[in-house]
Design a protein around this motif. Structure first.
Motif, PDB file in Angstrom:
ATOM      1  N   HIS A  24       0.842  -1.204   0.000  1.00  0.00           N
ATOM      2  CA  HIS A  24       0.000   0.000   0.000  1.00  0.00           C
ATOM      3  C   HIS A  24       0.874   1.250   0.000  1.00  0.00           C
ATOM      4  O   HIS A  24       0.585   2.214  -0.725  1.00  0.00           O
ATOM      5  N   LEU A  25       1.925   1.234   0.802  1.00  0.00           N
ATOM      6  CA  LEU A  25       2.847   2.364   0.894  1.00  0.00           C
ATOM      7  C   LEU A  25       3.460   2.659  -0.471  1.00  0.00           C
ATOM      8  O   LEU A  25       3.561   3.819  -0.885  1.00  0.00           O
ATOM      9  N   ILE A  26       3.858   1.604  -1.176  1.00  0.00           N
ATOM     10  CA  ILE A  26       4.485   1.768  -2.497  1.00  0.00           C
ATOM     11  C   ILE A  26       3.471   2.262  -3.523  1.00  0.00           C
ATOM     12  O   ILE A  26       3.744   3.187  -4.295  1.00  0.00           O
ATOM     13  N   GLU A  27       2.295   1.671  -3.509  1.00  0.00           N
ATOM     14  CA  GLU A  27       1.268   2.031  -4.497  1.00  0.00           C
ATOM     15  C   GLU A  27       0.813   3.475  -4.357  1.00  0.00           C
ATOM     16  O   GLU A  27       0.441   4.123  -5.337  1.00  0.00           O
ATOM     17  N   HIS A  28       0.844   3.998  -3.137  1.00  0.00           N
ATOM     18  CA  HIS A  28       0.317   5.341  -2.888  1.00  0.00           C
ATOM     19  C   HIS A  28       1.410   6.377  -2.601  1.00  0.00           C
ATOM     20  O   HIS A  28       1.106   7.477  -2.132  1.00  0.00           O
ATOM     21  N   ASP A  29       2.676   6.025  -2.872  1.00  0.00           N
ATOM     22  CA  ASP A  29       3.791   6.972  -2.730  1.00  0.00           C
ATOM     23  C   ASP A  29       3.893   7.571  -1.330  1.00  0.00           C
ATOM     24  O   ASP A  29       4.213   8.757  -1.161  1.00  0.00           O
ATOM     25  N   LEU A  30       3.638   6.759  -0.304  1.00  0.00           N
ATOM     26  CA  LEU A  30       3.705   7.263   1.062  1.00  0.00           C
ATOM     27  C   LEU A  30       5.155   7.341   1.539  1.00  0.00           C
ATOM     28  O   LEU A  30       6.036   6.626   1.055  1.00  0.00           O
ATOM     29  N   GLN A  31       5.391   8.210   2.506  1.00  0.00           N
ATOM     30  CA  GLN A  31       6.697   8.354   3.150  1.00  0.00           C
ATOM     31  C   GLN A  31       6.485   8.186   4.657  1.00  0.00           C
ATOM     32  O   GLN A  31       5.860   9.024   5.306  1.00  0.00           O
ATOM     33  N   ILE A  32       7.013   7.099   5.193  1.00  0.00           N
ATOM     34  CA  ILE A  32       6.786   6.765   6.603  1.00  0.00           C
ATOM     35  C   ILE A  32       8.110   6.791   7.358  1.00  0.00           C
ATOM     36  O   ILE A  32       9.088   6.148   6.957  1.00  0.00           O
ATOM     37  N   LEU A  33       8.150   7.547   8.446  1.00  0.00           N
ATOM     38  CA  LEU A  33       9.333   7.637   9.293  1.00  0.00           C
ATOM     39  C   LEU A  33       8.954   7.200  10.703  1.00  0.00           C
ATOM     40  O   LEU A  33       8.067   7.791  11.329  1.00  0.00           O
ATOM     41  N   VAL A  34       9.618   6.148  11.190  1.00  0.00           N
ATOM     42  CA  VAL A  34       9.324   5.608  12.520  1.00  0.00           C
ATOM     43  C   VAL A  34      10.552   5.797  13.404  1.00  0.00           C
ATOM     44  O   VAL A  34      11.645   5.325  13.074  1.00  0.00           O
ATOM     45  N   LEU A  35      10.372   6.501  14.510  1.00  0.00           N
ATOM     46  CA  LEU A  35      11.471   6.762  15.438  1.00  0.00           C
ATOM     47  C   LEU A  35      11.325   5.862  16.662  1.00  0.00           C
ATOM     48  O   LEU A  35      10.252   5.800  17.272  1.00  0.00           O
ATOM     49  N   PHE A  36      12.413   5.189  17.022  1.00  0.00           N
ATOM     50  CA  PHE A  36      12.430   4.359  18.222  1.00  0.00           C
ATOM     51  C   PHE A  36      13.421   4.934  19.220  1.00  0.00           C
ATOM     52  O   PHE A  36      14.618   5.054  18.937  1.00  0.00           O
ATOM     53  N   GLU A  37      12.898   5.289  20.377  1.00  0.00           N
ATOM     54  CA  GLU A  37      13.727   5.770  21.472  1.00  0.00           C
ATOM     55  C   GLU A  37      13.452   4.916  22.707  1.00  0.00           C
ATOM     56  O   GLU A  37      12.516   4.125  22.732  1.00  0.00           O
ATOM     57  N   GLY A  38      14.267   5.104  23.722  1.00  0.00           N
ATOM     58  CA  GLY A  38      14.091   4.337  24.953  1.00  0.00           C
ATOM     59  C   GLY A  38      15.427   4.162  25.643  1.00  0.00           C
ATOM     60  O   GLY A  38      16.489   4.449  25.075  1.00  0.00           O
ATOM     61  N   ARG A  39      15.379   3.686  26.843  1.00  0.00           N
ATOM     62  CA  ARG A  39      16.616   3.470  27.599  1.00  0.00           C
ATOM     63  C   ARG A  39      17.453   2.381  26.932  1.00  0.00           C
ATOM     64  O   ARG A  39      16.961   1.591  26.128  1.00  0.00           O
ATOM     65  N   ASP A  40      18.727   2.328  27.304  1.00  0.00           N
ATOM     66  CA  ASP A  40      19.576   1.245  26.837  1.00  0.00           C
ATOM     67  C   ASP A  40      18.975  -0.083  27.281  1.00  0.00           C
ATOM     68  O   ASP A  40      18.508  -0.219  28.414  1.00  0.00           O
ATOM     69  N   ALA A  41      18.949  -1.054  26.361  1.00  0.00           N
ATOM     70  CA  ALA A  41      18.413  -2.396  26.604  1.00  0.00           C
ATOM     71  C   ALA A  41      16.894  -2.439  26.650  1.00  0.00           C
ATOM     72  O   ALA A  41      16.304  -3.408  27.121  1.00  0.00           O
ATOM     73  N   ALA A  42      16.230  -1.402  26.136  1.00  0.00           N
ATOM     74  CA  ALA A  42      14.763  -1.380  26.164  1.00  0.00           C
ATOM     75  C   ALA A  42      14.137  -2.294  25.112  1.00  0.00           C
ATOM     76  O   ALA A  42      12.937  -2.567  25.181  1.00  0.00           O
ATOM     77  N   GLY A  43      14.922  -2.747  24.130  1.00  0.00           N
ATOM     78  CA  GLY A  43      14.390  -3.664  23.128  1.00  0.00           C
ATOM     79  C   GLY A  43      14.169  -3.061  21.759  1.00  0.00           C
ATOM     80  O   GLY A  43      13.424  -3.613  20.941  1.00  0.00           O
ATOM     81  N   LYS A  44      14.839  -1.944  21.485  1.00  0.00           N
ATOM     82  CA  LYS A  44      14.667  -1.281  20.188  1.00  0.00           C
ATOM     83  C   LYS A  44      15.153  -2.156  19.039  1.00  0.00           C
ATOM     84  O   LYS A  44      14.478  -2.297  18.022  1.00  0.00           O
ATOM     85  N   ASP A  45      16.350  -2.740  19.200  1.00  0.00           N
ATOM     86  CA  ASP A  45      16.923  -3.577  18.138  1.00  0.00           C
ATOM     87  C   ASP A  45      15.987  -4.725  17.764  1.00  0.00           C
ATOM     88  O   ASP A  45      15.721  -4.962  16.583  1.00  0.00           O
ATOM     89  N   GLY A  46      15.520  -5.442  18.780  1.00  0.00           N
ATOM     90  CA  GLY A  46      14.681  -6.612  18.528  1.00  0.00           C
ATOM     91  C   GLY A  46      13.351  -6.259  17.897  1.00  0.00           C
ATOM     92  O   GLY A  46      12.848  -6.971  17.023  1.00  0.00           O
ATOM     93  N   THR A  47      12.769  -5.155  18.327  1.00  0.00           N
ATOM     94  CA  THR A  47      11.483  -4.721  17.762  1.00  0.00           C
ATOM     95  C   THR A  47      11.643  -4.347  16.294  1.00  0.00           C
ATOM     96  O   THR A  47      10.855  -4.763  15.435  1.00  0.00           O
ATOM     97  N   ILE A  48      12.664  -3.554  16.004  1.00  0.00           N
ATOM     98  CA  ILE A  48      12.909  -3.147  14.620  1.00  0.00           C
ATOM     99  C   ILE A  48      13.192  -4.356  13.743  1.00  0.00           C
ATOM    100  O   ILE A  48      12.702  -4.452  12.606  1.00  0.00           O
ATOM    101  N   LYS A  49      13.970  -5.290  14.250  1.00  0.00           N
ATOM    102  CA  LYS A  49      14.308  -6.485  13.482  1.00  0.00           C
ATOM    103  C   LYS A  49      13.058  -7.241  13.064  1.00  0.00           C
ATOM    104  O   LYS A  49      12.945  -7.699  11.916  1.00  0.00           O
TER     105      LYS A  49
END
Length: 253
Positions: A24-49
Motif C-alpha cells: 500500500h505504501l508503495i502504491e500510494h507513494d507514502l513516506q513513513i518515518l518511525v522513530l524508536f527511542e528508549g533506555r539502553d536495553a529497552a528492546g529497540k533492536d529486537g522490535t525493529i528487526k
C-alpha cells in the motif's frame, strides 16, 4: 506471552500484514518515518528487526547513526539526519534519532546546555515541517523499569552473542537512571505534540511489546486492506503520552 509457538504464529500473521502495508505504501507513494527511542536495553533492536524481517529492503531502511563526525558537530544539528529521511514509497526506521540530544547527549554531557535548549526549541517546528512536506512520523518510546534494565545489562555481559551490544554508555546507564528519567520527562513535555505525538510502549516483556508495536504501526498508517483485518494494540501496552502517566506509575519513574 509464555508459549513460543503462539508468539511465532502471531508474529508471522502480523508480518504478513506488514507486507500488505508495504504494498500500500508503495502504491500510494507514502513516506513513513518511525522513530524508536528508549533506555539502553529497552528492546529497540529486537522490535525493529521483527518489523523489517520480511519487508523489501529496497523500500525499507534502518538508520542507526554512530558518533557525530567533526563535520557533523560543526553543522546544523538536524543536517546529518536529512539524507536518511524517507523518499516516496519508503519506510525508514530510526534506531535512536535526533532525540539522542534530549537523552544520551544531555545526560552524558556530550552537548552544551545551549545546544540542548536550541534542540528543544526547534524539534517540534522541524517535525512539523517534515509532516507538511508529506512525511508521516510515528514516535515510539520503549519503557522498561530499572530492575529489568539491570537484568538485561547483566545478560549482555555473559551472553557471547550479545557482546556487540555493550558500550561505555551502556555500562553507566543504570548508574544514571534518575538523570535519564528527568531527561525523558523533559523530552516528553517539550516534544509531544498533537501533530506528532509520542507513543509509550511498556516493554518489560519483549515479545508482547514487539507484537503490540506492530499492531499499532499497522493501524497508524491508513491502509484499507490492513484496517479491515487489523487488531488494535493493547492500550495498556502502547498508548499516547500523557503527563499523568508520570504521576500514576504507568511510565517507569
Amino acid at each position: 506471552m509464555s508459549d513460543p509457538k503462539g508468539y511465532k504464529q502471531v508474529l508471522r500473521e502480523l508480518q504478513v500484514k506488514l507486507v500488505t502495508l508495504q504494498r500500500h505504501l508503495i502504491e500510494h507513494d507514502l513516506q513513513i518515518l518511525v522513530l524508536f527511542e528508549g533506555r539502553d536495553a529497552a528492546g529497540k533492536d529486537g522490535t525493529i528487526k521483527r518489523i523489517v524481517q520480511h519487508l523489501s529492503p529496497r523500500e525499507t531502511r534502518v538508520v542507526a547513526l554512530g558518533k557525530p563526525s567533526d563535520r557533523d558537530s560543526a553543522s546544523w544539528y538536524f543536517q546529518r539526519f536529512i539524507p536518511h529521511l524517507p523518499s516516496r514509497q519508503e519506510m525508514v526506521l530510526f534506531n535512536r534519532s535526533w532525540y539522542n540530544r534530549a537523552g544520551v547527549e544531555r545526560v552524558m554531557g556530550f552537548c552544551t546546555d545551549q545546544e540542548y535548549r536550541d534542540f528543544m526549541d526547534s524539534v517540534v517546528p522541524f517535525e512539523t515541517m517534515l509532516v507538511r512536506s508529506g512525511i508521516q512520523i510515528i514516535k515510539y518510546y520503549l519503557d522498561i523499569d530499572k530492575e529489568e534494565q539491570r537484568k538485561r545489562m547483566k545478560d549482555r555481559r555473559v551472553d557471547p552473542l550479545k557482546q556487540w551490544k555493550i558500550s561505555p554508555v551502556d555500562e553507566v546507564a543504570v548508574k544514571h537512571w534518575k538523570e535519564y528519567s528527568v531527561a525523558r520527562n523533559e523530552m516528553f513535555a517539550k516534544s509531544h505534540s498533537e501533530l506528532v505525538p509520542w507513543y509509550v510502549v511498556r516493554a518489560n516483556n519483549k515479545k508482547i511489546a514487539r507484537l503490540n508495536v506492530i499492531r499499532h504501526l499497522l493501524t497508524a498508517v491508513q491502509c484499507p486492506e490492513c484496517d479491515q483485518q487489523a487488531e488494535a494494540a493493547d492500550p495498556d501496552i502502547v498508548f499516547p503520552y500523557d503527563g499523568t502517566h508520570l504521576l500514576n506509575g504507568t511510565i517507569a519513574p
